[in-house]
Design an enzyme around this catalytic site. Structure first.
Site, PDB file in Angstrom:
ATOM      1  N   LYS A  52       5.662   0.556   8.005  1.00  0.00           N
ATOM      2  CA  LYS A  52       5.372   1.799   7.292  1.00  0.00           C
ATOM      3  C   LYS A  52       6.620   2.672   7.268  1.00  0.00           C
ATOM      4  O   LYS A  52       7.245   2.922   8.298  1.00  0.00           O
ATOM      5  CB  LYS A  52       4.215   2.551   7.947  1.00  0.00           C
ATOM      6  CG  LYS A  52       3.858   3.828   7.196  1.00  0.00           C
ATOM      7  CD  LYS A  52       2.525   4.397   7.612  1.00  0.00           C
ATOM      8  CE  LYS A  52       2.589   4.992   9.001  1.00  0.00           C
ATOM      9  NZ  LYS A  52       1.421   5.860   9.260  1.00  0.00           N
TER      10      LYS A  52
ATOM     11  N   ASP B  11      -9.200  11.304  10.885  1.00  0.00           N
ATOM     12  CA  ASP B  11      -9.022  10.910   9.484  1.00  0.00           C
ATOM     13  C   ASP B  11      -9.655   9.537   9.229  1.00  0.00           C
ATOM     14  O   ASP B  11      -8.985   8.612   8.783  1.00  0.00           O
ATOM     15  CB  ASP B  11      -7.527  10.877   9.161  1.00  0.00           C
ATOM     16  CG  ASP B  11      -7.251  10.832   7.659  1.00  0.00           C
ATOM     17  OD1 ASP B  11      -8.152  11.203   6.878  1.00  0.00           O
ATOM     18  OD2 ASP B  11      -6.150  10.416   7.271  1.00  0.00           O
TER      19      ASP B  11
ATOM     20  N   GLY C 213       3.401   7.913   3.363  1.00  0.00           N
ATOM     21  CA  GLY C 213       4.337   6.797   3.405  1.00  0.00           C
ATOM     22  C   GLY C 213       3.810   5.604   2.647  1.00  0.00           C
ATOM     23  O   GLY C 213       2.744   5.656   2.022  1.00  0.00           O
TER      24      GLY C 213
ATOM     25  N   ALA D  85       0.866  -1.182   0.000  1.00  0.00           N
ATOM     26  CA  ALA D  85       0.000   0.000   0.000  1.00  0.00           C
ATOM     27  C   ALA D  85       0.896   1.223   0.000  1.00  0.00           C
ATOM     28  O   ALA D  85       1.964   1.229   0.608  1.00  0.00           O
ATOM     29  CB  ALA D  85      -0.924   0.017   1.216  1.00  0.00           C
ATOM     30  N   ALA D  86       0.466   2.258  -0.725  1.00  0.00           N
ATOM     31  CA  ALA D  86       1.220   3.510  -0.758  1.00  0.00           C
ATOM     32  C   ALA D  86       0.235   4.659  -0.645  1.00  0.00           C
ATOM     33  O   ALA D  86      -0.740   4.727  -1.400  1.00  0.00           O
ATOM     34  CB  ALA D  86       2.024   3.624  -2.056  1.00  0.00           C
TER      35      ALA D  86
END
Length: 671
Positions: free
Chosen positions: A195, A329, A179, A174-175
């Site tokens: 991460k 978030d 990060g 995952a990007a």
């Protein structure tokens, strides 16, 4: 931590030792990039807007170059939309434009990616094709080279990845904006998410924050209709995003979040491995899960997506209104349904705090809004710092009534958070409202969460799910603020509003952790405290009125039946019950109480003698006896003595002469 920097699906990745990895990087050419903060000249650990402004105030070329790079892509995009509309090719080019806006936000960097992430959770605002592209900003951004990531790991943790981890995935799984994440295994056997922060991150974000802050200041200065402190809002955002760039802070946030909310039965928070965590590298427990915005996949695993949304709403309410430490978030990539049916929270970089007076103010505002008490709502906005204490609320109260009476409809279930914010926006320009900085992240959090819920259930309403928790808090919270709100809600002009109590109990009983025994204990403590004196007085008055009415009705029934049996005429009119509605409400409330979790009549009965022995109870009993006696005496005088006296006067054909009027003597010395 932004977006989903941890994996979000149940797809398995092959793990291989780091020493066996080649130079191949997922879709990206190796860049000329140092593992240091990429040539960053300005480095500071905490957000200091004055220091940032001082650093950039003479770097005109760098600032204007960045500003041009921001404005030009959006201007070109706007021209493309205009041309599509002019040539009638809007539908034909929509996919192309959606890809273009996603690429623009990606190239502009983390601050703008976060805007796209927020929009990606609002199907009610963004067309489906755009939504599909913006969703890729959550965890499908271009990664940076493996060698840079490994160099960061070595610099932060003191050794090469192959010496630290037993295994690591050959490419990022995952990007996201700040990060990218690798799946790994510790030498002790635990599967982990690793991460690693993007290179050059601090410099890019700092420059963007400087530009956005300057723009906010200019808007505030030149557009008088904008009363909100946009600079303070930018500073609040800047402070949070600077914290997000420190992974040790994120780790502390995760542990605090787990301490406060991890005890909830359906909430899961991954473990942090501190031995493998530093400022730019975070190692945490790997979570296998499915995004909440993929209900079909959840259903295939036997998981109810709607239920998990409700779990998230209830957890968010506790974050905002109970402990005040909240996840700012909560986009779809950061909320996963685990395979055992729990809701897992990820990415604790952007967290914020709600102070106690703000929490109570928010609860009071919801109560006043739901009950259409717009005068109380206006006062709440003063407490919440949307209005200054010297604001004239007289024109604002009817404005609230005009706006919200139409929006609320017949039921709380018809209202969602977006409709509230939309309606409030109309008032912001007409009246002196100012959005406080702390509230910006709350709005972002709630709007994002509601957007996720709407994707799963288009009919989802935040207040419909939130009000049971609010009702429970009103009934159980011992704080002075909420006790005052409860009093204002239940009492008006000296009258007790039984319908409000019934609605509160009915809603509170739908709250997952509502327990009647707790409500009873706290209610009795309050009732017999000094602050509960006004309720005791009201109870005495209600008992006297209802007991007197019951006694009169009983006497009338007995007298009528006796007269009818002996053949006498019934001349007395039936007395009207004093408060028939309250007796009906009490019956319905008793039915609700009996069905409530925690109600046990056998446990309740032994408490009655204890209550009767209390000094306050005995005083109430004395007042009840005194009140009933006074009513009986007054009725005897009115209906017997005065009636007999009137009959005598009528029979004699005359009334006594009126008494002479009393006159006061003249004031001495003219005073």
């Amino acid at each position: 931590m932004a977006a989903t920097d941890v994996p979000t699906t149940t797809v398995e990745y092959e793990l291989i030792p780091p020493s066996q990895l080649g130079d191949d990087v997922w879709g990206i050419k190796p860049e000329e990039e140092s593992a240091e903060d990429s040539g960053t000249e300005f480095v500071q650990m905490g957000y200091d807007p004055m220091a940032i402004a001082e650093y950039y105030q003479n770097k005109f070329l760098q600032v204007w170059s960045r500003l041009f790079n921001i404005v030009w892509p959006f201007l070109s995009f706007a021209l493309s939309l205009w041309w599509d509309k002019k040539t009638g090719r809007v539908a034909q080019n929509q996919q192309k434009r959606a890809i273009a806006i996603r690429e623009i936000l990606t190239k502009l960097g983390p601050a703008y990616i976060k805007v796209g992430q927020a929009l990606s959770s609002r199907p009610d605002l963004v067309p489906p094709l755009y939504l599909e592209e913006l969703t890729k900003l959550q965890d499908q951004l271009p990664p940076f080279p493996n060698e840079v990531a490994y160099q960061f790991i070595e610099e932060e943790l003191g050794d090469s990845p192959d010496q630290i981890y037993l295994e690591i995935s050959p490419r990022p799984v995952a990007a996201a904006s700040l990060g990218q994440v690798y799946k790994g295994k510790l030498k002790t056997g635990e599967i982990v998410a690793i991460k690693v922060q993007r290179p050059g991150l601090r410099e890019t974000i700092t420059l963007d924050l400087y530009i956005l802050r300057q723009l906010a200041a200019q808007v505030k200065k030149n557009f008088k209709q904008v009363r909100s402190d946009l600079v303070a809002i930018m500073d609040e955002f800047g402070g949070r995003i600077y914290e997000e760039m420190d992974y040790t802070q994120e780790g502390r946030n995760a542990e605090r979040f787990a301490q406060l909310y991890g005890q909830l039965p359906e909430i899961y928070v991954p473990k942090i491995y501190w031995e493998y965590t530093q400022r730019r590298v975070l190692t945490m427990e790997w979570i296998d899960g499915i995004k909440l915005t993929e209900p079909e996949k959840l259903t295939a695993k036997g998981i109810d997506a709607c239920h998990l949304i409700d779990v998230g709403v209830q957890c968010s309410l506790r974050q905002l209104l109970e402990h005040g430490f909240f996840h700012a978030d909560p986009h779809p990539g950061n909320l996963l349904g685990t395979l055992d049916g729990k809701l897992a929270y990820l990415d604790f970089g952007m967290m914020s705090q709600v102070k106690p007076y703000q929490r109570y103010g928010l609860i009071e505002a919801v109560v006043h809004l739901v009950n259409r008490d717009f005068e109380g709502l206006a006062k709440d906005y003063v407490k919440l710092e949307f209005l200054t204490p010297d604001t004239d609320l007289r024109p604002i109260v009817p404005a609230f009534a005009n706006v919200f009476n139409g929006a609320l409809g017949a039921s709380v279930a018809e209202l969602n958070f977006k409709s509230i914010t939309d309606q409030l926006s109309e008032l912001m320009y007409e009246y002196p409202f100012s959005v406080p900085a702390y509230y910006a992240l709350i709005i972002r959090s709630l709007v994002t969460l509601e957007g996720i819920a709407i994707r799963v259930d288009p009919n989802f309403k935040v207040l419909s799910k939130a009000y049971p928790y609010i009702a429970k808090r009103l009934l159980t919270d011992p704080s002075t603020e909420l006790r005052s709100s409860l009093r204002d809600l239940l009492f008006k002009d000296g009258s007790f509003r039984w319908n409000r109590l019934e609605n509160l109990l009915r809603n509170a009983s739908n709250s997952s952790d509502y327990d009647f025994s707790t409500v009873l204990d706290q209610s009795l403590d309050f009732l017999f405290s000094e602050r509960g004196a006004f309720i005791r007085e009201y109870l005495v008055d209600e008992i006297v009125k209802n007991a007197d009415a019951f006694g009169r009705q009983t006497w009338y029934n007995f007298n009528r039946e006796l007269r009818e049996r002996i053949g006498l005429k019934v001349e007395e009119a039936a007395p009207a019950p004093a408060t028939p509605a309250s007796l009906e409400y009490i019956k319905r409330i008793w039915d609700i109480i009996q069905q409530s979790q925690g109600f046990d009549l056998m446990k309740l009965l032994p408490e009655i003698p204890k209550l009767l022995m209390k000094e306050e109870t005995q005083r109430m009993g004395q007042k009840i006896v005194s009140g009933l006696t006074q009513r009986a005496v007054a009725r005897f005088i009115r209906e017997v003595l005065l009636q007999d006296s009137d009959q005598d006067l009528l029979q004699n054909g005359s009334y006594p002469p009126p008494l002479p009027k009393l006159a006061l003597p003249p004031a001495a010395n003219g005073t």
